[in-house]
Write an enzyme that holds these catalytic residues in place. Sequence first.
Site, PDB file in Angstrom:
ATOM      1  CG  ASP A 107      44.400  35.875  24.973  1.00 19.69           C
ATOM      2  OD1 ASP A 107      44.892  35.795  26.115  1.00 19.69           O
ATOM      3  OD2 ASP A 107      43.173  35.801  24.751  1.00 19.69           O
TER       4      ASP A 107
ATOM      5  CB  THR B 115      49.564  30.647  40.330  1.00 17.02           C
ATOM      6  OG1 THR B 115      50.166  31.956  40.328  1.00 17.02           O
ATOM      7  CG2 THR B 115      49.651  30.071  41.737  1.00 17.02           C
TER       8      THR B 115
ATOM      9  CE  LYS C  86      51.656  34.410  43.021  1.00 15.12           C
ATOM     10  NZ  LYS C  86      51.362  34.539  41.614  1.00 15.12           N
TER      11      LYS C  86
ATOM     12  N   GLY D  59      41.218  46.686  57.390  1.00 16.07           N
ATOM     13  CA  GLY D  59      40.224  47.091  56.405  1.00 16.07           C
ATOM     14  C   GLY D  59      39.112  46.071  56.302  1.00 16.07           C
TER      15      GLY D  59
ATOM     16  CB  CYS E 289      47.168  36.867  43.620  1.00 15.20           C
ATOM     17  SG  CYS E 289      47.844  37.124  41.974  1.00 15.20           S
TER      18      CYS E 289
ATOM     19  CE  LYS F 291      44.630  32.268  40.507  1.00 16.72           C
ATOM     20  NZ  LYS F 291      45.908  31.516  40.549  1.00 16.72           N
TER      21      LYS F 291
ATOM     22  NE  ARG G  80      41.246  38.967  37.663  1.00 12.47           N
ATOM     23  CZ  ARG G  80      42.397  38.615  37.111  1.00 12.47           C
ATOM     24  NH1 ARG G  80      42.559  37.390  36.650  1.00 12.47           N
ATOM     25  NH2 ARG G  80      43.388  39.493  37.016  1.00 12.47           N
TER      26      ARG G  80
END
Length: 428
Positions: free
Chosen positions: A33, A121, A202, A251, A258, A261, A325
């Site tokens: 990283d 992704t 995906k 809700g 995910c 985006k 996020r």
Amino acid sequence: MVGRHVAVFGGGYIGLVTGACLAELGHRVVVRDINPEKIQLLRSGDIPIYEPELSDMIARNKERLTFTLDAQHALHDAEIVYICVDTPPSASGDADLSRVWAVVKSLAGASHLRAVVMKSTVPVGTGTRVRAAMDAAGLAHVGYASNPEFTAEGTAVNDFLHPDRIVIGAFDEPTASLIQELHHGVDGPVVVMDVLSAEMVKLASNALLATKISFINEVATLCEKTGADVEHVARAVGLDHRLGHHFLRPGIGWGGSCFPKDSEALRQLASNTGYHLQLLSAVIEVNNLQKRRAIQKLKDELGTLAGARVALLGLTFKPGTDDMREAPSTVLAARLLAEGAEVRCWDPMGRPGATEPWISTSRHATPELAVEGADAAIVVTEWPQLREVDWAHAASVMRRPVLFDGRNLLNPADMRTLGFTYISVGRP
């Protein structure tokens, strides 16, 4: 099975889970990283995110799992490289692939590699472009595969080791076989396909799950108009084996790293081809409106939010994670502040940054402290701790005991007995 040497580029949620689980399967893994603080934490035995089971797994595999800032160190003995970096939306709405291309560029000269695997992704067609770039860099002999992730935060370790399916998209059979071998010991069926289709899987999967949530929220609104109970409706609908009960939970809308985006990415992909995904556009619109409907319900009950004190119970986009996020709480807090309300917050894990709207809110150690003196409270995240709250005491310390249960977590009859003006989603 022979343990492989794997380099994982990206130490976020997906990279850490991928690296730790591959080490658990017997491979030697180096996670790279670019964030020095993150690498320092990981080397000291701590992890920068909250994910159940992950910390123990990393500790258990410390002999096979190391962390570095140096790309060349990560690549030194690697046979397989996993790309697990972020691909956030750009200003145009397309995925920002700058981090992906930075990793691809760093592979130049790593002729000893056997395969590069895309876990990030990415838009459909990215693999074709990466393949061409690898060929131009003298890596034509190195295989390329798309291996999208389907892990959910809060259950990511279990999802990796016991998946519904392992999707492998490859340009050639030997590469597909190598990636399948890498997953030896994982309890789940393997589905091999071309790279373009794997990239689409995906995006399509997350868009369909988001569609189920938006659909049941639309039904919930109709239930409110007609007097029907969405909980009964969803339970009966979910018993149909063709539909299933998963994600039929009404809700205040979906969030996280995910669904927002990936839904936008799929819509943008369609737009770039000249096609308008009408259904997906409606799904996104319903989700955006759902949070604002919650604010309107409070306004209908209180008359005005100006000067009102409102408690947000739960901040993360879902329980079992510290991820903020695209959390619905961010929209709720911003809208409440814009209406002139004072916002008080509680969450056991969420750590909002020192930015708006959070710098204009107050944090409290318990739900009871958060609702003290409040005119209303909103259950934003279905943390199990909220079931254990002494709601009778909470009602007694609120200025006005109005509760909007945005996750239908609590029993309406019980809450009304305790003196609450209780509002939920799709229930009479």
